[in-house]
Scaffold this active site. Structure first.
Site, PDB file in Angstrom:
ATOM      1  N   CYS A 120       0.858  -1.174   0.000  1.00 46.12           N
ATOM      2  CA  CYS A 120       0.000   0.000   0.000  1.00 46.12           C
ATOM      3  C   CYS A 120       0.899   1.230   0.000  1.00 46.12           C
ATOM      4  O   CYS A 120       2.128   1.118   0.126  1.00 46.12           O
ATOM      5  CB  CYS A 120      -0.933  -0.006   1.214  1.00 46.12           C
ATOM      6  SG  CYS A 120      -2.348   1.129   1.033  1.00 46.12           S
ATOM      7  N   CYS A 122      -0.236   4.200   1.883  1.00 43.87           N
ATOM      8  CA  CYS A 122      -0.697   5.156   2.888  1.00 43.87           C
ATOM      9  C   CYS A 122       0.360   5.518   3.920  1.00 43.87           C
ATOM     10  O   CYS A 122       0.460   6.679   4.329  1.00 43.87           O
ATOM     11  CB  CYS A 122      -1.969   4.652   3.566  1.00 43.87           C
ATOM     12  SG  CYS A 122      -1.795   3.061   4.395  1.00 43.87           S
ATOM     13  N   LYS A 199     -12.248  -5.007   2.038  1.00 46.82           N
ATOM     14  CA  LYS A 199     -11.694  -4.176   3.108  1.00 46.82           C
ATOM     15  C   LYS A 199     -12.651  -3.013   3.363  1.00 46.82           C
ATOM     16  O   LYS A 199     -12.878  -2.180   2.484  1.00 46.82           O
ATOM     17  CB  LYS A 199     -10.309  -3.664   2.732  1.00 46.82           C
ATOM     18  CG  LYS A 199      -9.638  -2.823   3.817  1.00 46.82           C
ATOM     19  CD  LYS A 199      -8.247  -2.400   3.374  1.00 46.82           C
ATOM     20  CE  LYS A 199      -7.565  -1.537   4.417  1.00 46.82           C
ATOM     21  NZ  LYS A 199      -6.220  -1.099   3.960  1.00 46.82           N
ATOM     22  N   ARG A 221     -11.222   7.574   3.979  1.00 50.65           N
ATOM     23  CA  ARG A 221     -10.972   6.590   2.932  1.00 50.65           C
ATOM     24  C   ARG A 221     -12.257   5.960   2.412  1.00 50.65           C
ATOM     25  O   ARG A 221     -12.232   4.885   1.816  1.00 50.65           O
ATOM     26  CB  ARG A 221     -10.010   5.520   3.454  1.00 50.65           C
ATOM     27  CG  ARG A 221      -8.644   6.091   3.768  1.00 50.65           C
ATOM     28  CD  ARG A 221      -7.703   5.089   4.372  1.00 50.65           C
ATOM     29  NE  ARG A 221      -6.402   5.708   4.594  1.00 50.65           N
ATOM     30  CZ  ARG A 221      -5.536   5.340   5.525  1.00 50.65           C
ATOM     31  NH1 ARG A 221      -5.820   4.331   6.332  1.00 50.65           N
ATOM     32  NH2 ARG A 221      -4.380   5.962   5.657  1.00 50.65           N
ATOM     33  N   GLU A 237     -16.680  -7.229  -5.130  1.00 45.98           N
ATOM     34  CA  GLU A 237     -15.252  -6.951  -4.940  1.00 45.98           C
ATOM     35  C   GLU A 237     -14.440  -8.244  -5.038  1.00 45.98           C
ATOM     36  O   GLU A 237     -13.405  -8.295  -5.701  1.00 45.98           O
ATOM     37  CB  GLU A 237     -15.024  -6.295  -3.575  1.00 45.98           C
ATOM     38  CG  GLU A 237     -15.490  -4.850  -3.468  1.00 45.98           C
ATOM     39  CD  GLU A 237     -14.487  -3.875  -4.074  1.00 45.98           C
ATOM     40  OE1 GLU A 237     -13.436  -4.307  -4.576  1.00 45.98           O
ATOM     41  OE2 GLU A 237     -14.765  -2.657  -4.045  1.00 45.98           O
ATOM     42  N   LYS A 252     -11.348  -7.906   5.874  1.00 47.24           N
ATOM     43  CA  LYS A 252     -10.815  -7.043   6.925  1.00 47.24           C
ATOM     44  C   LYS A 252     -11.815  -5.941   7.209  1.00 47.24           C
ATOM     45  O   LYS A 252     -12.275  -5.286   6.262  1.00 47.24           O
ATOM     46  CB  LYS A 252      -9.476  -6.443   6.469  1.00 47.24           C
ATOM     47  CG  LYS A 252      -8.819  -5.525   7.485  1.00 47.24           C
ATOM     48  CD  LYS A 252      -7.516  -4.946   6.943  1.00 47.24           C
ATOM     49  CE  LYS A 252      -6.862  -4.041   7.991  1.00 47.24           C
ATOM     50  NZ  LYS A 252      -5.630  -3.400   7.480  1.00 47.24           N
ATOM     51  N   TYR A 317      -2.688 -10.040  15.922  1.00 41.91           N
ATOM     52  CA  TYR A 317      -1.652  -9.563  16.846  1.00 41.91           C
ATOM     53  C   TYR A 317      -1.565 -10.464  18.078  1.00 41.91           C
ATOM     54  O   TYR A 317      -0.622 -10.348  18.854  1.00 41.91           O
ATOM     55  CB  TYR A 317      -1.950  -8.109  17.244  1.00 41.91           C
ATOM     56  CG  TYR A 317      -2.021  -7.203  16.041  1.00 41.91           C
ATOM     57  CD1 TYR A 317      -0.863  -6.743  15.426  1.00 41.91           C
ATOM     58  CD2 TYR A 317      -3.252  -6.850  15.481  1.00 41.91           C
ATOM     59  CE1 TYR A 317      -0.930  -5.941  14.289  1.00 41.91           C
ATOM     60  CE2 TYR A 317      -3.323  -6.046  14.349  1.00 41.91           C
ATOM     61  CZ  TYR A 317      -2.158  -5.600  13.761  1.00 41.91           C
ATOM     62  OH  TYR A 317      -2.216  -4.815  12.633  1.00 41.91           O
TER      63      TYR A 317
END
Length: 329
Positions: A120, A122, A199, A221, A237, A252, A317
C-alpha cells in the site's frame, strides 16, 4: 416420567468426548503474525494503543523473529514505517526502503519463514491516503489508475527483496490485475497475491494507524474502502479479484464481518484470510489488563469463531500468545 427423545448432552459429558466431536480447530499453522519495522537503531518501542506490540528497527528485529519462529508460527506480515514521506510514497518502491530491507534481513535469518508484504502507499505518503492525490476544483481526489502503476512498482520491489507473498491492501479498482501484470513482467510469475479483497472503511483501524503513522491528513478513505453496511458489494469486490488472478481472498476487519467470511467461503474455493485487526486486539488487551475477562479464553474463542466462519488463515496480533496457548504453555 417423559424423557427427551434426543440427549445432546451425552457428547458433552467429558473433555475427551468434547474433543472427539469438535468440529473446528485452530492450529499454529493457521496464524500469521504482523510485524512493524521502522528506521533507526536499537528501536523496540511498544505501541501505546496496542500493548505487547512493538516497533522494531532492523538491528533488533531478530529478537521478534526468534520468538515468532520459536512458538511455531510459519508466516509474518510486514508493515514498514519510513523516515521519509512524500506525495507519491516513493519509499514504498525504493529498493532500499524499510520494507525491502526488512524482507531481505528476514529471509537471510529465516529462509523458511513465509514473508508476506503489505502493499500500500498510505504509510509512505505525506497525505496518508492509499494512492496518488490530485487537487481539482471539486477538492482532492485519489487517482485510481495512476496509483495502480505505483502499487505495481512497490509489489515488484518487494518480490525482488524476497517476499513470498504480495498482499495489496489499497482497494483501488483493478489493483490485482495491475500487480499481477507487474509481477509477471518482472519474472515473478510464481509469486502469489493475497488480496485484501473485502476491506471496509472501519472504525476498528484506529490503533493500527497510530502504529504506522498513516492517519489521512484530510478527508477519509470512504471513497475507496467499503461501506460497513454492504454485504452484496463484498461479493462483487471478491469476484473482481478472482477474475484478475488473486490467489487468496482476505476480509478485513474480522469480528464484525464474520458473515462476509462465510459468504466468501460458500462461494469461492480460494484460501480465505481474515484479519483480526488492531482495535479488536486492543479491546481484548484493555479488558484483560483490567481483569474483566480471561484473555486466553476470549482470544481462543474468537479465533475459533473466525475459523468456524470459514477462514483458512488468521492474521492476528495475538499470534504469539495464541501459539503458546495452543501448545499448552
Amino acid at each position: 416420567m417423559a424423557y427427551p427423545l434426543v440427549r445432546h448432552r451425552r457428547l458433552r459429558s467429558t473433555d475427551a468426548l468434547r474433543s472427539l466431536v469438535r468440529e473446528t480447530s485452530v492450529g499454529t499453522n493457521d496464524l500469521i503474525a504482523p510485524i512493524f519495522v521502522t528506521e533507526g537503531t536499537a528501536v523496540k518501542d511498544e505501541i501505546t494503543s496496542m500493548p505487547g506490540v512493538y516497533h522494531w528497527s532492523l538491528d533488533t528485529l531478530e529478537e521478534e523473529l526468534a520468538e515468532i519462529v520459536g512458538v511455531g508460527i510459519q508466516a509474518v506480515l510486514i508493515f514498514g514505517v519510513p523516515d521519509h514521506k512524500d506525495a507519491t510514497g516513493t519509499s514504498a518502491f525504493d529498493e532500499d526502503g524499510i520494507v525491502q530491507r526488512a524482507i531481505r534481513k528476514i529471509k537471510a535469518l529465516y529462509p523458511g519463514l513465509v514473508v508476506i508484504a503489505d502493499t500500500c502507499l498510505c504509510q509512505f505518503t505525506d497525505h496518508g491516503h492509499c494512492g496518488v492525490v490530485h487537487t481539482t476544483d471539486c477538492g482532492a481526489e485519489i487517482d485510481n489508475d495512476e496509483s495502480l502503476a505505483l502499487l505495481a512498482k512497490a509489489a515488484v520491489a518487494q518480490a525482488k527483496a524476497g517476499a513470498d507473498i504480495i498482499a495489496p491492501s489499497n482497494m483501488m479498482d483493478g489493483f490485482v490485475a495491475a500487480i499481477r501484470q507487474g509481477l509477471d513482467e518482472a519474472g515473478f510469475t510464481n509469486t502469489p497475491i493475497m488480496s485484501y479483497a473485502v476491506k471496509y472503511s472501519s472504525a476498528y483501524y484506529g490503533p493500527f494507524r497510530e502504529a504506522v503513522h498513516s492517519t489521512p491528513q484530510f478527508g477519509d478513505r470512504k471513497t475507496y474502502q467499503m461501506d460497513p453496511a454492504n454485504a452484496r458489494e463484498a461479493l462483487r469486490e471478491a469476484q473482481s479479484d478472482v477474475d484478475e488472478g488473486a490467489d487468496f481472498l482476505m476480509v478485513k476487519p474480522g469480528l464484525a464481518y464474520l458473515d462476509i467470511v462465510r459468504m466468501l467461503r460458500d462461494r469461492y474455493s480460494l484460501p480465505i484470510v481474515i484479519y483480526n485487526v488492531s482495535a479488536e486486539y486492543s479491546m481484548v488487551k484493555a479488558a484483560a489488563l483490567q481483569g474483566w475477562i480471561d484473555e486466553k479464553a476470549v482470544v481462543l474463542e474468537t479465533l475459533t469463531g473466525m475459523k468456524r466462519a470459514g477462514a483458512d488463515l488468521i492474521i492476528t496480533y495475538h499470534a504469539k500468545d495464541a501459539a503458546r496457548w495452543l501448545k499448552g504453555n
